[in-house]
Design a protein around this motif. Structure first.
Motif, PDB file in Angstrom:
ATOM      1  N   ALA A  34      10.839  42.022 -13.324  1.00 34.03           N
ATOM      2  CA  ALA A  34      11.523  41.240 -12.852  1.00 34.03           C
ATOM      3  C   ALA A  34      10.632  41.799 -11.194  1.00 34.03           C
ATOM      4  O   ALA A  34      11.760  41.197 -10.330  1.00 34.03           O
ATOM      5  N   GLN A  35      10.252  42.395 -10.947  1.00 36.18           N
ATOM      6  CA  GLN A  35       9.267  42.929  -9.878  1.00 36.18           C
ATOM      7  C   GLN A  35       8.689  41.288  -8.952  1.00 36.18           C
ATOM      8  O   GLN A  35       9.565  41.861  -7.799  1.00 36.18           O
ATOM      9  N   GLU A  36       8.623  41.265  -9.439  1.00 33.94           N
ATOM     10  CA  GLU A  36       7.800  39.199  -8.783  1.00 33.94           C
ATOM     11  C   GLU A  36       9.111  38.979  -8.347  1.00 33.94           C
ATOM     12  O   GLU A  36       8.867  38.521  -7.261  1.00 33.94           O
ATOM     13  N   VAL A  37      10.763  38.933  -8.737  1.00 36.75           N
ATOM     14  CA  VAL A  37      11.401  37.815  -8.516  1.00 36.75           C
ATOM     15  C   VAL A  37      12.618  38.823  -7.279  1.00 36.75           C
ATOM     16  O   VAL A  37      12.480  38.249  -6.046  1.00 36.75           O
ATOM     17  N   VAL A  38      11.997  40.289  -7.579  1.00 33.89           N
ATOM     18  CA  VAL A  38      12.606  41.410  -6.424  1.00 33.89           C
ATOM     19  C   VAL A  38      12.178  41.105  -5.014  1.00 33.89           C
ATOM     20  O   VAL A  38      12.332  40.409  -3.913  1.00 33.89           O
ATOM     21  N   THR A  39      10.272  40.967  -5.386  1.00 33.43           N
ATOM     22  CA  THR A  39       9.359  41.489  -3.698  1.00 33.43           C
ATOM     23  C   THR A  39      10.010  39.816  -3.478  1.00 33.43           C
ATOM     24  O   THR A  39      10.242  39.779  -2.218  1.00 33.43           O
ATOM     25  N   ARG A  40       9.786  38.938  -4.325  1.00 34.23           N
ATOM     26  CA  ARG A  40      10.014  37.377  -3.186  1.00 34.23           C
ATOM     27  C   ARG A  40      12.093  37.330  -2.909  1.00 34.23           C
ATOM     28  O   ARG A  40      11.680  36.703  -1.608  1.00 34.23           O
ATOM     29  N   ILE A  41      12.537  37.478  -3.577  1.00 32.86           N
ATOM     30  CA  ILE A  41      14.028  37.284  -2.520  1.00 32.86           C
ATOM     31  C   ILE A  41      14.263  39.013  -0.907  1.00 32.86           C
ATOM     32  O   ILE A  41      14.099  38.119  -0.076  1.00 32.86           O
ATOM     33  N   ARG A  42      12.974  39.983  -1.444  1.00 37.34           N
ATOM     34  CA  ARG A  42      13.189  40.302  -0.060  1.00 37.34           C
ATOM     35  C   ARG A  42      12.509  40.022   0.289  1.00 37.34           C
ATOM     36  O   ARG A  42      12.767  40.290   2.181  1.00 37.34           O
ATOM     37  N   ARG A  43      11.550  39.404   0.298  1.00 36.70           N
ATOM     38  CA  ARG A  43      10.633  39.183   1.642  1.00 36.70           C
ATOM     39  C   ARG A  43      11.370  37.602   1.661  1.00 36.70           C
ATOM     40  O   ARG A  43      11.076  37.193   3.307  1.00 36.70           O
ATOM     41  N   GLU A  44      12.064  37.086   1.358  1.00 42.60           N
ATOM     42  CA  GLU A  44      12.338  35.957   2.287  1.00 42.60           C
ATOM     43  C   GLU A  44      14.094  36.464   3.219  1.00 42.60           C
ATOM     44  O   GLU A  44      15.229  35.795   3.470  1.00 42.60           O
ATOM     45  N   GLY A  45      14.566  38.243   2.935  1.00 42.68           N
ATOM     46  CA  GLY A  45      15.780  38.446   3.688  1.00 42.68           C
ATOM     47  C   GLY A  45      16.984  39.372   2.848  1.00 42.68           C
ATOM     48  O   GLY A  45      17.573  39.466   3.670  1.00 42.68           O
ATOM     49  N   GLY A  46      16.661  38.613   1.464  1.00 43.56           N
ATOM     50  CA  GLY A  46      17.864  39.021   0.808  1.00 43.56           C
ATOM     51  C   GLY A  46      17.723  40.461   0.414  1.00 43.56           C
ATOM     52  O   GLY A  46      16.880  41.033   0.419  1.00 43.56           O
ATOM     53  N   ARG A  47      18.654  40.598  -0.586  1.00 43.08           N
ATOM     54  CA  ARG A  47      18.732  41.609  -1.041  1.00 43.08           C
ATOM     55  C   ARG A  47      18.791  42.138  -3.021  1.00 43.08           C
ATOM     56  O   ARG A  47      19.692  40.971  -3.061  1.00 43.08           O
ATOM     57  N   ALA A  48      18.003  43.126  -3.538  1.00 41.69           N
ATOM     58  CA  ALA A  48      18.487  42.641  -4.547  1.00 41.69           C
ATOM     59  C   ALA A  48      17.174  43.545  -5.602  1.00 41.69           C
ATOM     60  O   ALA A  48      16.767  44.349  -4.655  1.00 41.69           O
ATOM     61  N   ARG A  91      28.558  38.215  -0.865  1.00 38.07           N
ATOM     62  CA  ARG A  91      28.831  38.706  -2.107  1.00 38.07           C
ATOM     63  C   ARG A  91      28.336  39.637  -3.367  1.00 38.07           C
ATOM     64  O   ARG A  91      26.266  39.656  -2.546  1.00 38.07           O
ATOM     65  N   VAL A  92      28.698  39.972  -4.326  1.00 37.09           N
ATOM     66  CA  VAL A  92      27.906  40.047  -5.027  1.00 37.09           C
ATOM     67  C   VAL A  92      27.472  39.676  -6.427  1.00 37.09           C
ATOM     68  O   VAL A  92      28.222  39.769  -7.097  1.00 37.09           O
ATOM     69  N   ALA A  93      26.698  39.515  -6.952  1.00 37.67           N
ATOM     70  CA  ALA A  93      25.582  39.270  -8.638  1.00 37.67           C
ATOM     71  C   ALA A  93      25.422  39.538  -9.210  1.00 37.67           C
ATOM     72  O   ALA A  93      24.331  40.740  -8.842  1.00 37.67           O
ATOM     73  N   LEU A  94      25.258  39.456 -10.602  1.00 36.72           N
ATOM     74  CA  LEU A  94      25.525  39.861 -11.446  1.00 36.72           C
ATOM     75  C   LEU A  94      24.339  38.796 -12.434  1.00 36.72           C
ATOM     76  O   LEU A  94      25.153  38.096 -12.974  1.00 36.72           O
ATOM     77  N   VAL A  95      22.864  39.146 -12.999  1.00 34.58           N
ATOM     78  CA  VAL A  95      22.094  37.923 -13.054  1.00 34.58           C
ATOM     79  C   VAL A  95      21.604  38.695 -14.267  1.00 34.58           C
ATOM     80  O   VAL A  95      20.994  39.160 -14.616  1.00 34.58           O
ATOM     81  N   THR A  96      21.926  37.626 -15.640  1.00 34.58           N
ATOM     82  CA  THR A  96      21.496  38.109 -16.736  1.00 34.58           C
ATOM     83  C   THR A  96      19.973  37.085 -16.786  1.00 34.58           C
ATOM     84  O   THR A  96      19.647  36.073 -16.760  1.00 34.58           O
ATOM     85  N   GLY A  97      19.146  37.620 -17.926  1.00 33.84           N
ATOM     86  CA  GLY A  97      17.432  36.903 -18.279  1.00 33.84           C
ATOM     87  C   GLY A  97      17.275  36.807 -16.684  1.00 33.84           C
ATOM     88  O   GLY A  97      16.501  35.595 -16.541  1.00 33.84           O
ATOM     89  N   ALA A  98      17.220  37.176 -15.777  1.00 32.39           N
ATOM     90  CA  ALA A  98      16.504  37.554 -14.939  1.00 32.39           C
ATOM     91  C   ALA A  98      15.439  37.599 -14.407  1.00 32.39           C
ATOM     92  O   ALA A  98      14.874  37.316 -13.367  1.00 32.39           O
ATOM     93  N   ASN A  99      14.083  37.477 -15.251  1.00 31.93           N
ATOM     94  CA  ASN A  99      12.771  38.189 -15.066  1.00 31.93           C
ATOM     95  C   ASN A  99      12.072  36.537 -15.011  1.00 31.93           C
ATOM     96  O   ASN A  99      10.599  36.670 -14.473  1.00 31.93           O
ATOM     97  N   GLN A 100      12.463  35.310 -15.559  1.00 29.77           N
ATOM     98  CA  GLN A 100      11.787  34.212 -15.655  1.00 29.77           C
ATOM     99  C   GLN A 100      12.830  33.299 -15.806  1.00 29.77           C
ATOM    100  O   GLN A 100      14.498  33.331 -16.104  1.00 29.77           O
ATOM    101  N   GLY A 101      12.206  32.153 -15.793  1.00 32.04           N
ATOM    102  CA  GLY A 101      13.087  30.669 -15.890  1.00 32.04           C
ATOM    103  C   GLY A 101      14.599  30.430 -14.992  1.00 32.04           C
ATOM    104  O   GLY A 101      14.362  30.630 -13.712  1.00 32.04           O
ATOM    105  N   ILE A 102      15.746  29.749 -16.204  1.00 36.02           N
ATOM    106  CA  ILE A 102      16.671  29.810 -15.132  1.00 36.02           C
ATOM    107  C   ILE A 102      17.285  31.234 -14.430  1.00 36.02           C
ATOM    108  O   ILE A 102      17.521  31.275 -13.021  1.00 36.02           O
TER     109      ILE A 102
END
Length: 222
Positions: free
Chosen positions: A65-79, A9-20
């Motif tokens: 949100a680069q730090e969050v994207v890096t974590r997702i990719r490091r764990e095998g995800g796409r972002a 699936r594909v998601a769009l998440v807003t406010g995604a640089n920190q928090g919830i």
């Protein structure tokens, strides 16, 4: 282990640089969802001057949100991530186009275009019948969002799209002080200061196959 059936699936998440928003992006990606993280950085000099908030909270809202994207990719995800001001008239359509170019049509949060047969709209609210004294515009916006979501649930159900609102507890995204936490706990035996990850768990559930018949609801967390 329950399979939420979200792989691909594909998601769009807003406010995604920190928090919830960030926690939600990480949790969805862990379920096999490709995520476009949208956010708007806030200058601490303009938005961080309230002495009620810790100084670190301003720094969190000022990062990308680069730090969050890096974590997702490091764990095998796409972002992917993109900074966007949702106040712009053309911004939302551009975000959907950006997500589709990278991963395919958005299915989680909104999917009312291009022959949709499955979708999830999940909004967050701080709403309540008591209103928001001194923050009337914020309260009115949340009330409008709830009304929109309930209408969307009725109108889009025929397309396999569910629409729900989630009211999290007071959530520590960096702004909760010891005084705030004490006040929350004093409000009742089931009240607590939540974490972004706890809220993300419920969001993932609402996006899951198991919640396919849950729609038109405002779900409150304690």
């Amino acid at each position: 282990m329950i399979d939420p059936r979200l792989t691909g699936r594909v998601a769009l998440v807003t406010g995604a640089n920190q928090g919830i928003g960030a926690a939600t992006a990480v949790s969805l990606a862990a379920c096999g969802v490709a995520v476009l993280l949208a956010y708007k950085r806030l200058d601490p000099a303009e938005h961080g001057g309230d002495p009620a908030f810790p100084e670190a909270y301003g720094r969190l809202r000022a990062r990308d949100a680069q730090e969050v994207v890096t974590r997702i990719r490091r764990e095998g995800g796409r972002a992917e991530h993109v900074e966007a001001d949702l106040a712009g008239a053309d911004t939302v359509g551009g975000l959907f186009d950006r997500a589709e170019a990278a991963f395919g049509p958005v299915e989680i949060l909104v999917n009312v275009r291009r022959g949709a047969t499955w979708g999830r709209i999940i909004g967050l609210t701080s709403g309540g019948p008591a209103g928001f004294p001194e923050e009337v515009s914020y309260g009115a916006a949340k009330a409008a969002q709830e009304n929109y979501t309930m209408s969307a649930a009725a109108e889009l159900g025929r397309y396999g799209i569910t629409a729900n609102m989630l009211r999290p507890p007071a959530t520590d995204t960096g702004w909760v002080t010891p005084a705030v936490e004490k006040a929350v706990r004093a409000a009742g035996p089931l009240r607590h200061v939540g974490t972004p990850e706890e809220v993300a768990e419920v969001i993932v559930f609402l996006a899951s196959h198991q919640a396919r018949h849950v729609t038109g609801q405002v779900i409150s967390m304690s």
